[in-house]
Design a protein around this motif. Structure first.
Motif, PDB file in Angstrom:
ATOM      1  N   UNK A  55       0.833  -1.203   0.000  1.00  0.00           N
ATOM      2  CA  UNK A  55       0.000   0.000   0.000  1.00  0.00           C
ATOM      3  C   UNK A  55       0.871   1.258   0.000  1.00  0.00           C
ATOM      4  N   UNK A  56       1.849   1.267   0.878  1.00  0.00           N
ATOM      5  CA  UNK A  56       2.658   2.464   1.083  1.00  0.00           C
ATOM      6  C   UNK A  56       3.571   2.774  -0.098  1.00  0.00           C
ATOM      7  N   UNK A  57       3.848   1.786  -0.918  1.00  0.00           N
ATOM      8  CA  UNK A  57       4.695   2.005  -2.094  1.00  0.00           C
ATOM      9  C   UNK A  57       3.930   2.643  -3.254  1.00  0.00           C
ATOM     10  N   UNK A  58       2.623   2.639  -3.195  1.00  0.00           N
ATOM     11  CA  UNK A  58       1.815   3.142  -4.310  1.00  0.00           C
ATOM     12  C   UNK A  58       2.013   4.651  -4.456  1.00  0.00           C
ATOM     13  N   UNK A  59       2.484   5.081  -5.626  1.00  0.00           N
ATOM     14  CA  UNK A  59       2.715   6.510  -5.833  1.00  0.00           C
ATOM     15  C   UNK A  59       1.416   7.319  -5.760  1.00  0.00           C
ATOM     16  N   UNK A  60       1.542   8.553  -5.343  1.00  0.00           N
ATOM     17  CA  UNK A  60       0.412   9.474  -5.336  1.00  0.00           C
ATOM     18  C   UNK A  60       0.265  10.044  -6.734  1.00  0.00           C
ATOM     19  N   UNK A  61      -0.962  10.057  -7.217  1.00  0.00           N
ATOM     20  CA  UNK A  61      -1.257  10.495  -8.580  1.00  0.00           C
ATOM     21  C   UNK A  61      -1.243  12.013  -8.694  1.00  0.00           C
ATOM     22  N   UNK A  62      -0.770  12.485  -9.832  1.00  0.00           N
ATOM     23  CA  UNK A  62      -0.843  13.909 -10.136  1.00  0.00           C
ATOM     24  C   UNK A  62      -1.485  14.073 -11.504  1.00  0.00           C
ATOM     25  N   UNK A  63      -2.341  15.077 -11.652  1.00  0.00           N
ATOM     26  CA  UNK A  63      -2.980  15.342 -12.943  1.00  0.00           C
ATOM     27  C   UNK A  63      -2.151  16.287 -13.809  1.00  0.00           C
ATOM     28  N   UNK A  64      -1.027  16.756 -13.298  1.00  0.00           N
ATOM     29  CA  UNK A  64      -0.179  17.698 -14.013  1.00  0.00           C
ATOM     30  C   UNK A  64       0.545  16.963 -15.148  1.00  0.00           C
ATOM     31  N   UNK A  65       0.231  17.319 -16.395  1.00  0.00           N
ATOM     32  CA  UNK A  65       0.802  16.614 -17.547  1.00  0.00           C
ATOM     33  C   UNK A  65       2.319  16.763 -17.643  1.00  0.00           C
ATOM     34  N   UNK A  66       2.884  17.796 -17.033  1.00  0.00           N
ATOM     35  CA  UNK A  66       4.335  17.973 -17.085  1.00  0.00           C
ATOM     36  C   UNK A  66       5.073  16.914 -16.268  1.00  0.00           C
ATOM     37  N   UNK A  67       4.345  16.181 -15.447  1.00  0.00           N
ATOM     38  CA  UNK A  67       4.955  15.150 -14.616  1.00  0.00           C
ATOM     39  C   UNK A  67       4.731  13.733 -15.160  1.00  0.00           C
ATOM     40  N   UNK A  68       4.232  13.607 -16.380  1.00  0.00           N
ATOM     41  CA  UNK A  68       3.918  12.272 -16.921  1.00  0.00           C
ATOM     42  C   UNK A  68       5.124  11.343 -16.945  1.00  0.00           C
ATOM     43  N   UNK A  69       6.277  11.844 -17.394  1.00  0.00           N
ATOM     44  CA  UNK A  69       7.479  11.006 -17.441  1.00  0.00           C
ATOM     45  C   UNK A  69       7.908  10.602 -16.041  1.00  0.00           C
ATOM     46  N   UNK A  70       7.875  11.554 -15.108  1.00  0.00           N
ATOM     47  CA  UNK A  70       8.235  11.255 -13.721  1.00  0.00           C
ATOM     48  C   UNK A  70       7.271  10.223 -13.153  1.00  0.00           C
ATOM     49  N   UNK A  71       5.986  10.390 -13.448  1.00  0.00           N
ATOM     50  CA  UNK A  71       4.990   9.446 -12.948  1.00  0.00           C
ATOM     51  C   UNK A  71       5.204   8.051 -13.535  1.00  0.00           C
ATOM     52  N   UNK A  72       5.531   7.970 -14.814  1.00  0.00           N
ATOM     53  CA  UNK A  72       5.802   6.674 -15.444  1.00  0.00           C
ATOM     54  C   UNK A  72       6.985   5.987 -14.762  1.00  0.00           C
ATOM     55  N   UNK A  73       8.017   6.757 -14.433  1.00  0.00           N
ATOM     56  CA  UNK A  73       9.179   6.197 -13.738  1.00  0.00           C
ATOM     57  C   UNK A  73       8.806   5.729 -12.328  1.00  0.00           C
ATOM     58  N   UNK A  74       7.934   6.479 -11.659  1.00  0.00           N
ATOM     59  CA  UNK A  74       7.512   6.085 -10.313  1.00  0.00           C
ATOM     60  C   UNK A  74       6.733   4.771 -10.356  1.00  0.00           C
ATOM     61  N   UNK A  75       5.861   4.588 -11.358  1.00  0.00           N
ATOM     62  CA  UNK A  75       5.128   3.325 -11.463  1.00  0.00           C
ATOM     63  C   UNK A  75       6.077   2.177 -11.803  1.00  0.00           C
ATOM     64  N   UNK A  76       7.104   2.460 -12.589  1.00  0.00           N
ATOM     65  CA  UNK A  76       8.100   1.434 -12.899  1.00  0.00           C
ATOM     66  C   UNK A  76       8.836   1.027 -11.615  1.00  0.00           C
ATOM     67  N   UNK A  77       9.240   1.989 -10.802  1.00  0.00           N
ATOM     68  CA  UNK A  77       9.894   1.681  -9.526  1.00  0.00           C
ATOM     69  C   UNK A  77       8.940   0.965  -8.578  1.00  0.00           C
ATOM     70  N   UNK A  78       7.676   1.342  -8.602  1.00  0.00           N
ATOM     71  CA  UNK A  78       6.671   0.654  -7.794  1.00  0.00           C
ATOM     72  C   UNK A  78       6.634  -0.829  -8.156  1.00  0.00           C
TER      73      UNK A  78
END
Length: 188
Positions: A55-78
């Motif tokens: 549960x605690x490893x699940x990244x917090x979602x952001x709707x900011x499109x400028x963070x899409x690459x960062x978010x993709x990397x966070x899900x990969x690390x997850x």
């Protein structure tokens, strides 16, 4: 070694988490691996929601499109952290981590709510193996299923992937009502 792992499994007074949960929450793959190697329990849950390291490893979602690459990397690390936590887990540990009977929501439900992509959701389902059907039919206190959560977040690709998945039980379908009498189809 037993004393060391017992010490590492103690909850901290700040945040009520273990060393392993803290490492998982920051997606620190190396630290998670090392803590598991020294014998930290992967199933300790804590806090008011009784969340475990998955549960605690699940990244917090952001709707900011400028963070899409960062978010993709966070899900990969997850996915890497979850693989470490689940790959050598016993069947009982796997059930404890992924069915999370002490918590209202399974990690899969939380991941869906926080914007996990199709790859991540299917990865989590595959890791469940024979427990997938049971996890997919889990409901929260409002009797929402994973499908209810996905459609309220307008997650079309993820919803389709879930409905097409072979582990998806019939009772999860689009005609299942939640506590308010709403089906996933009515929530679209």
């Amino acid at each position: 070694d037993e004393l060391k792992s017992s010490f590492l499994d103690l909850m901290t007074s700040k945040g009520n988490v273990t060393a392993l949960s803290a490492a998982a929450s920051t997606l620190d793959v190396d630290r998670v691996e090392k803590l598991l190697e020294v014998g930290c329990s992967r199933t300790v849950s804590g806090g008011p929601k009784h969340w475990n390291p998955v549960h605690l490893a699940i990244p917090t979602h952001t709707d900011d499109s400028s963070f899409r690459q960062v978010e993709a990397e966070r899900w990969q690390n997850f996915r890497k952290v979850v693989a470490l936590l689940l790959d050598s887990a016993s069947e009982d540990e796997l059930a404890e981590l992924m069915l999370s009977t002490k918590s209202e929501h399974t990690p899969l439900m939380v991941a869906a709510d926080r914007g996990a992509d199709v790859e991540t959701l299917l990865f989590m389902i595959e890791k469940l193996g024979p427990l997938a059907s049971h996890c997919l039919s889990s409901r929260d206190s409002e009797l929402n299923t994973l499908l209810h959560i996905l459609v309220t977040k307008t997650r079309v690709a993820e919803t389709k992937a879930l409905l097409d998945h072979p582990y998806t039980p019939g009772e999860l379908g689009p005609h299942v009502e939640n506590a308010k009498g709403a089906t996933p189809l009515e929530l679209v």
